[in-house]
Every structure is written in structure tokens, then in C-alpha cells.
Scaffold this active site. Structure first.
Site, PDB file in Angstrom:
ATOM      1  N   LYS A 145      69.782  73.473  71.710  1.00 22.97           N
ATOM      2  CA  LYS A 145      70.065  74.052  72.182  1.00 22.97           C
ATOM      3  C   LYS A 145      71.286  75.215  72.022  1.00 22.97           C
ATOM      4  O   LYS A 145      71.445  76.092  73.075  1.00 22.97           O
ATOM      5  CB  LYS A 145      70.418  72.663  73.146  1.00 22.97           C
ATOM      6  CG  LYS A 145      70.591  73.434  74.902  1.00 22.97           C
ATOM      7  CD  LYS A 145      70.428  72.476  75.509  1.00 22.97           C
ATOM      8  CE  LYS A 145      71.975  71.721  76.249  1.00 22.97           C
ATOM      9  NZ  LYS A 145      71.732  70.734  77.020  1.00 22.97           N
ATOM     10  N   ASP A 146      72.086  74.510  71.700  1.00 24.48           N
ATOM     11  CA  ASP A 146      73.427  75.354  70.685  1.00 24.48           C
ATOM     12  C   ASP A 146      73.197  76.063  70.117  1.00 24.48           C
ATOM     13  O   ASP A 146      74.058  77.273  69.805  1.00 24.48           O
ATOM     14  CB  ASP A 146      74.093  74.104  70.341  1.00 24.48           C
ATOM     15  CG  ASP A 146      74.907  73.527  71.450  1.00 24.48           C
ATOM     16  OD1 ASP A 146      74.921  73.728  73.001  1.00 24.48           O
ATOM     17  OD2 ASP A 146      74.942  72.235  71.870  1.00 24.48           O
ATOM     18  N   CYS A 200      73.020  78.769  76.407  1.00 21.91           N
ATOM     19  CA  CYS A 200      73.104  78.050  77.571  1.00 21.91           C
ATOM     20  C   CYS A 200      74.142  78.084  78.100  1.00 21.91           C
ATOM     21  O   CYS A 200      74.412  77.505  79.164  1.00 21.91           O
ATOM     22  CB  CYS A 200      73.262  76.249  76.775  1.00 21.91           C
ATOM     23  SG  CYS A 200      74.724  76.774  76.116  1.00 21.91           S
ATOM     24  N   ARG A 217      82.344  69.845  82.595  1.00 25.07           N
ATOM     25  CA  ARG A 217      82.119  70.060  80.923  1.00 25.07           C
ATOM     26  C   ARG A 217      82.666  68.827  80.153  1.00 25.07           C
ATOM     27  O   ARG A 217      83.343  67.130  81.093  1.00 25.07           O
ATOM     28  CB  ARG A 217      82.938  71.504  80.313  1.00 25.07           C
ATOM     29  CG  ARG A 217      82.176  72.979  80.627  1.00 25.07           C
ATOM     30  CD  ARG A 217      82.266  73.866  79.780  1.00 25.07           C
ATOM     31  NE  ARG A 217      82.120  73.230  78.691  1.00 25.07           N
ATOM     32  CZ  ARG A 217      82.845  73.936  77.483  1.00 25.07           C
ATOM     33  NH1 ARG A 217      84.339  75.153  77.343  1.00 25.07           N
ATOM     34  NH2 ARG A 217      82.968  73.569  76.436  1.00 25.07           N
ATOM     35  N   ARG A 250      82.624  63.510  80.449  1.00 25.19           N
ATOM     36  CA  ARG A 250      81.255  63.605  81.621  1.00 25.19           C
ATOM     37  C   ARG A 250      81.512  62.139  81.802  1.00 25.19           C
ATOM     38  O   ARG A 250      80.719  61.959  83.739  1.00 25.19           O
ATOM     39  CB  ARG A 250      80.095  64.159  81.178  1.00 25.19           C
ATOM     40  CG  ARG A 250      80.652  65.812  80.831  1.00 25.19           C
ATOM     41  CD  ARG A 250      79.465  66.337  80.944  1.00 25.19           C
ATOM     42  NE  ARG A 250      79.377  67.761  79.414  1.00 25.19           N
ATOM     43  CZ  ARG A 250      78.789  68.343  79.757  1.00 25.19           C
ATOM     44  NH1 ARG A 250      77.115  68.993  80.735  1.00 25.19           N
ATOM     45  NH2 ARG A 250      78.673  69.540  78.670  1.00 25.19           N
ATOM     46  N   ARG A 261      71.531  76.758  84.595  1.00 29.40           N
ATOM     47  CA  ARG A 261      70.089  76.898  84.160  1.00 29.40           C
ATOM     48  C   ARG A 261      70.082  75.611  85.313  1.00 29.40           C
ATOM     49  O   ARG A 261      68.999  75.578  86.296  1.00 29.40           O
ATOM     50  CB  ARG A 261      70.020  76.475  83.338  1.00 29.40           C
ATOM     51  CG  ARG A 261      68.294  75.402  82.858  1.00 29.40           C
ATOM     52  CD  ARG A 261      67.752  75.215  81.655  1.00 29.40           C
ATOM     53  NE  ARG A 261      68.931  74.335  81.063  1.00 29.40           N
ATOM     54  CZ  ARG A 261      69.058  72.994  81.405  1.00 29.40           C
ATOM     55  NH1 ARG A 261      67.836  73.098  82.194  1.00 29.40           N
ATOM     56  NH2 ARG A 261      69.430  71.735  80.651  1.00 29.40           N
ATOM     57  N   ARG A 262      70.931  74.330  84.943  1.00 27.78           N
ATOM     58  CA  ARG A 262      70.713  73.415  85.736  1.00 27.78           C
ATOM     59  C   ARG A 262      71.022  73.727  87.771  1.00 27.78           C
ATOM     60  O   ARG A 262      70.679  73.265  88.465  1.00 27.78           O
ATOM     61  CB  ARG A 262      71.585  72.021  85.317  1.00 27.78           C
ATOM     62  CG  ARG A 262      71.192  71.823  84.541  1.00 27.78           C
ATOM     63  CD  ARG A 262      72.259  70.518  83.530  1.00 27.78           C
ATOM     64  NE  ARG A 262      71.376  69.821  82.091  1.00 27.78           N
ATOM     65  CZ  ARG A 262      72.019  69.454  81.241  1.00 27.78           C
ATOM     66  NH1 ARG A 262      73.262  69.879  81.228  1.00 27.78           N
ATOM     67  NH2 ARG A 262      71.470  69.219  80.037  1.00 27.78           N
TER      68      ARG A 262
HETATM   69  N1  LIG Z   1      75.744  71.853  75.527  1.00 25.86           N
HETATM   70  C1  LIG Z   1      75.756  70.787  75.387  1.00 25.86           C
HETATM   71  C2  LIG Z   1      74.607  70.107  74.889  1.00 25.86           C
HETATM   72  N2  LIG Z   1      73.436  69.929  73.919  1.00 25.86           N
HETATM   73  C3  LIG Z   1      73.551  69.570  73.176  1.00 25.86           C
HETATM   74  C4  LIG Z   1      73.284  68.362  74.329  1.00 25.86           C
HETATM   75  C5  LIG Z   1      72.376  67.111  74.580  1.00 25.86           C
HETATM   76  C6  LIG Z   1      71.352  66.345  73.050  1.00 25.86           C
HETATM   77  C7  LIG Z   1      70.302  67.956  73.689  1.00 25.86           C
HETATM   78  O1  LIG Z   1      70.374  68.422  73.823  1.00 25.86           O
HETATM   79  O2  LIG Z   1      69.637  67.776  72.041  1.00 25.86           O
HETATM   80  C8  LIG Z   1      74.026  68.995  75.295  1.00 25.86           C
HETATM   81  C9  LIG Z   1      74.758  68.641  76.318  1.00 25.86           C
HETATM   82  C10 LIG Z   1      74.572  68.218  77.506  1.00 25.86           C
HETATM   83  O3  LIG Z   1      73.575  69.195  77.379  1.00 25.86           O
HETATM   84  O4  LIG Z   1      73.807  67.145  78.318  1.00 25.86           O
END
Ligand SMILES: NCc1[nH]cc(CCC(=O)O)c1CC(=O)O
Length: 307
Positions: free
Chosen positions: A81-82, A240, A147, A153, A129-130
Site C-alpha cells: 500500500k505504501d 495513499c 495518524r 492509533r 479514501r476511508r
Molecule cells: N499507511 C500505513 C499503512 N500501511 C500499511 C498498513 C496496514 C497493513 C497493510 O495494508 O498491509 C498501514 C496502516 C493502516 O492503514 O491501518
């Protein structure tokens, strides 16, 4: 090759992912020694602003990539995702590991589900997005900035600052906190981010010795899905930091790809989808992006850039 050095961030989740890759490597290659090289990224240091405002892609990966380029490490382990859509010269993605639960989790100490939240309840997330998808379902909610790493969190939730928070289910499951998940939001309620729940490994292009060692960690089913999701994001220049979701399922040999671009206030959500053979995911991902553009995605995304 005697020692493999893994570049990783120091958050609990990043360390879990790096330890996972270390354990898998040692499992497949018992003679190998594997070390973690731990570092802090810009995304970890700046915690008082939404990712969208810090700007710049790859906030969580740049330091790790520098370590690879300077040969202080041999592989970098990331949450897919990152991982930005493009890589610095000389680096590329070699391996995508089997996906954990890709969904977003509803986490609360008082309520079991989104629809149980009282009118005006405060929900923590800093993901546009959320936010846009939650507000579409529940325009009455107050979305409040949140964050920090997973433990930070959760601590803020437990302090009573929020009625509920939304986190990736994968992070909670990996950190052995699945009991925190009240329920997972369905893909109809909240379409996940491209790559959510998958771990990816970046290496120096041409490092065939490392590539061979990593081969047994690769999961082609996950890769086909995640590469389709990323192709859609890439066409929309999304990371993201923008209100873009993309999720792909593998049904037999067919990929079912769904994409979404939302106005942050949730009043406009554009959706598109397609199906294709699993070998055509990247082309089809781009097609979903183009359907979204036809529906006006560039207007929404363009306005955000000029905020
Ligand atoms: N942006 C931060 C991030 N990058 C990946 C994850 C969660 C684990 C994943 O998606 O593999 C998270 C935390 C979240 O969104 O709660």
C-alpha cells in the site's frame, strides 16, 4: 551469498513484516543468515499532518531505497500500500508475498458496527479514501484526524478521543490484535487501497542471486491482483494520499477489478469495474482508471492537488 540484509522501518508492523520475510528466507534456505537494518522514514517522523499535506510520494520507502542504492542493505520490505508507482533507477519490485485480509476494520470500544454509531459520532482516520466512503454511508459522522503507527492509533481510541477508528485489518491481525476488530467493512462499504494487506520486496535490478533466494516467497495469485490494482492507481497518479480505492479479486482464472474515486466529503463517489483473464490485469486496471476519468475523476483529483 552468506548474509542477506533487510532494510525495514522500525514500527511494530514494519518489523513484523521484515521478521516474516527473514523467517521465510531462513525456512527455505537454512544455511542463510538474515539481518535486519532498521531505519526511520519521513512518514514516521512527521506525525502531526495528514499524509496528503506532507506531500511527496514514497514517504515510507525513500530511506529504505537509499539503503539499497548505497548497498547498506540487499532487500527492502514494504507494505504494498505504501510503495510508490515508480522506482528509482536501478531498483524494482521482485516479490509479492501472500496477501493477508485486505479489508478495512471497524475498531471501537463501545460499538460493534458502523451502523450502530450514534448520530454525529467521531471516527478517526486520516485517509481520504476511508473518509469519503464513510461519509457517503454516514454523512452525519465527524471524521477526525488520526495518524501514527497502529499502537498509537489504538491508544488514542482508548483515551476516548474517538467513538471508533478505521484501520487496515491486516495490520491488526499481524500484530496479534485481531480481537480489536469489531467487524471488517465490506468492499461495498469501503473499498480497500491498492495493495492493502500485501507485503512487497524491493531489490536492486540485476541482483539475480537475491532474486533466486526470494523466489519461493512470491505468491502469483496475490501478485496478479495487486499489480492490476496498482496499474489503476498509476493511471490516476494515486497513492495513499488521495481518495482512490482499488480492489481486485481472483475468481478462477478471472480477475474482478473494482475502482473508486471519491470527493472527500462523500457527496460524489465515482465507481467503475471490469473483468479480465488473470494475465491481463495491468491493461484492465488501466481500463478501470479510464472509465473513472470518463466519469470525471480528474476533476475530483485535480481539485485536491490545487488545495
Ligand atoms: N499507511 C500505513 C499503512 N500501511 C500499511 C498498513 C496496514 C497493513 C497493510 O495494508 O498491509 C498501514 C496502516 C493502516 O492503514 O491501518
Amino acid at each position: 551469498m552468506k548474509t542477506v540484509r533487510i532494510a525495514t522501518r522500525k514500527s511494530a508492523l514494519a518489523l513484523w513484516q521484515a521478521e516474516y520475510v527473514k523467517e521465510r528466507l531462513e525456512h527455505f534456505h537454512p544455511e542463510l543468515s538474515v539481518e535486519l537494518v532498521k531505519m526511520t522514514s519521513k512518514g514516521d517522523r512527521i506525525l502531526d499532518a495528514p499524509l496528503a499535506k506532507i506531500g511527496g510520494k514514497g514517504l515510507f520507502v525513500k530511506e529504505l531505497e537509499n539503503a539499497l542504492l548505497e548497498r547498506r542493505a540487499d532487500i527492502a520490505v514494504h507494505s504494498m500500500k505504501d510503495v510508490p508507482m515508480s522506482f528509482p533507477d536501478g531498483l524494482g519490485l521482485s516479490t509479492i508475498c501472500p496477501r493477508e485480509n485486505p479489508l478495512d476494520a471497524f475498531v471501537s470500544n463501545h460499538y460493534n458496527r458502523l451502523d450502530e454509531l450514534p448520530e454525529g459520532a467521531v471516527v478517526g482516520t486520516s485517509s481520504l479514501r476511508r473518509q469519503c466512503q464513510l461519509l457517503k454511508l454516514r454523512p452525519d459522522l465527524t471524521i477526525r484526524f488520526l495518524r501514527g503507527n497502529v499502537n498509537t492509533r489504538l491508544a488514542k481510541l482508548d483515551n476516548g478521543e474517538y467513538d471508533a477508528i478505521i484501520l487496515a485489518a491486516a495490520g491488526l491481525i499481524r500484530l496479534d490484535m485481531a480481537d480489536r476488530i469489531r467487524n471488517c467493512l465490506t468492499t461495498e462499504q469501503c473499498l480497500p487501497a491498492a495493495g492493502q494487506g500485501a507485503v512487497g520486496i524491493e531489490i536492486r535490478i540485476g541482483d539475480d542471486a537475491i532474486k533466486q533466494l526470494l523466489a519461493p516467497l512470491h505468491d502469483q495469485d496475490t501478485a496478479d491482483r495487486v499489480l492490476a490494482e496498482r496499474a489503476m492507481n498509476r493511471r490516476l497518479n494515486g497513492g495513499c494520499q488521495v481518495p482512490i480505492a482499488c480492489y481486485c479479486e481472483l475468481q478462477g482464472d478471472e480477475l474482478f477489478i473494482r475502482g473508486l474515486v471519491g470527493q472527500p466529503d462523500g457527496r460524489v463517489l465515482l465507481e467503475a469495474q471490469t473483468r479480465c483473464h488473470r494475465s491481463e490485469g495491468e491493461t484492465a486496471g488501466i481500463q478501470v482508471a479510464e472509465k473513472l476519468l470518463q466519469k470525471g475523476a480528474d476533476r475530483i483529483l485535480g481539485e485536491l492537488m490545487h488545495d
